[in-house]
Motif scaffolding. Structure first.
Motif, short mmCIF file in Angstrom:
data_model
loop_
_atom_site.label_atom_id
_atom_site.label_comp_id
_atom_site.label_asym_id
_atom_site.label_seq_id
_atom_site.Cartn_x
_atom_site.Cartn_y
_atom_site.Cartn_z
N MET A 277 20.44 57.43 39.49
CA MET A 277 20.35 56.05 39.95
C MET A 277 20.38 55.12 38.73
O MET A 277 19.59 55.29 37.81
N PRO A 278 21.28 54.14 38.73
CA PRO A 278 21.36 53.23 37.58
C PRO A 278 20.11 52.38 37.44
O PRO A 278 19.47 52.00 38.41
N LEU A 279 19.79 52.08 36.19
CA LEU A 279 18.67 51.19 35.90
C LEU A 279 19.10 49.74 36.14
O LEU A 279 20.29 49.45 36.26
N PRO A 280 18.15 48.81 36.19
CA PRO A 280 18.52 47.40 36.32
C PRO A 280 19.43 46.98 35.17
O PRO A 280 19.43 47.60 34.11
N PRO A 281 20.21 45.93 35.37
CA PRO A 281 21.18 45.54 34.34
C PRO A 281 20.53 44.88 33.13
O PRO A 281 19.39 44.44 33.16
N LYS B 34 22.54 53.30 28.40
CA LYS B 34 22.50 54.48 29.25
C LYS B 34 22.09 54.07 30.67
O LYS B 34 21.15 53.31 30.84
N ASP B 35 22.80 54.59 31.64
CA ASP B 35 22.46 54.38 33.05
C ASP B 35 22.31 52.92 33.43
O ASP B 35 21.23 52.46 33.80
N GLY B 36 23.39 52.20 33.34
CA GLY B 36 23.34 50.80 33.76
C GLY B 36 24.53 50.04 33.25
O GLY B 36 25.51 50.62 32.80
N GLU B 37 24.42 48.72 33.32
CA GLU B 37 25.51 47.89 32.86
C GLU B 37 24.99 46.59 32.29
O GLU B 37 23.84 46.21 32.52
N CYS B 38 25.85 45.92 31.55
CA CYS B 38 25.57 44.59 31.03
C CYS B 38 26.32 43.60 31.90
O CYS B 38 27.50 43.82 32.22
N VAL B 39 25.66 42.53 32.29
CA VAL B 39 26.26 41.53 33.14
C VAL B 39 26.10 40.16 32.51
O VAL B 39 25.12 39.89 31.80
N ASP B 40 27.04 39.29 32.78
CA ASP B 40 27.03 37.92 32.27
C ASP B 40 25.92 37.14 32.99
O ASP B 40 25.82 37.18 34.22
N PRO C 93 15.86 42.05 35.47
CA PRO C 93 16.70 42.86 34.57
C PRO C 93 15.84 43.74 33.68
O PRO C 93 14.66 43.50 33.49
N ARG C 94 16.46 44.79 33.14
CA ARG C 94 15.72 45.65 32.22
C ARG C 94 15.58 45.00 30.85
O ARG C 94 14.66 45.28 30.11
N ALA C 95 16.54 44.11 30.53
CA ALA C 95 16.50 43.38 29.25
C ALA C 95 17.36 42.13 29.38
O ALA C 95 18.24 42.05 30.24
N VAL C 96 17.09 41.18 28.50
CA VAL C 96 17.89 39.96 28.41
C VAL C 96 18.37 39.86 26.98
O VAL C 96 17.57 39.93 26.04
N ALA C 97 19.68 39.71 26.81
CA ALA C 97 20.27 39.54 25.48
C ALA C 97 20.74 38.09 25.35
O ALA C 97 21.48 37.60 26.21
N ILE C 98 20.29 37.42 24.30
CA ILE C 98 20.67 36.03 24.04
C ILE C 98 21.51 36.02 22.78
O ILE C 98 21.04 36.43 21.71
N LEU C 99 22.73 35.53 22.91
CA LEU C 99 23.66 35.49 21.78
C LEU C 99 23.80 34.05 21.31
O LEU C 99 24.13 33.17 22.10
N SER C 100 23.57 33.83 20.02
CA SER C 100 23.69 32.49 19.44
C SER C 100 24.77 32.54 18.37
O SER C 100 24.62 33.23 17.36
N TRP C 101 25.85 31.79 18.58
CA TRP C 101 27.01 31.79 17.70
C TRP C 101 26.88 30.63 16.72
O TRP C 101 26.62 29.50 17.11
N SER C 102 27.12 30.89 15.43
CA SER C 102 27.01 29.86 14.40
C SER C 102 28.39 29.53 13.83
O SER C 102 29.29 30.38 13.84
#
Length: 101
Positions: free
Chosen positions: A1-5, A32-38, A47-56
């Motif tokens: 079973m996939p983990l939260p995204p 592992k066992d999941g996906e990244c979503v916009d 979600p299992r994690a939140v990724a914040i991308l800051s472009w300079s």
């Protein structure tokens, strides 16, 4: 079973839809066992994690990943040269975000 995204806030980068997908695919391949979503398209309430991308403007990207279990933050900065291809940059940022998650 996939983990939260892993929800990815791509930030104010001027990325085409194709580059956004390149980044998300690389992120998904590195977890592992999941996906990244916009974040703009996500309806994930826990979600299992939140990724914040800051472009300079100097060619760097700050990647902050907040994990839910155990709760903590991880941060990395990647620096790119002006001649680096956008596809390669998005792939590297995606892999790094997924690896941190």
């Amino acid at each position: 079973m996939p983990l939260p995204p892993v929800v990815v806030e791509i930030g104010d980068a001027q990325l085409t839809p194709e580059l956004r997908q390149t980044l998300l695919r690389a992120c998904t391949r590195s977890i592992k066992d999941g996906e990244c979503v916009d974040a703009e398209e996500s309806s994930a309430s826990a979600p299992r994690a939140v990724a914040i991308l800051s472009w300079s403007d100097d060619g760097s990207v700050r990647i902050q990943v907040g994990l839910t279990e155990p709760p903590r933050w991880r941060t990395r900065v990647l620096r790119f040269a002006p001649e680096d291809e956008p596809e390669e940059i998005c792939t590297a940022v995606g892999f790094a975000a997924g690896t941190l998650a």
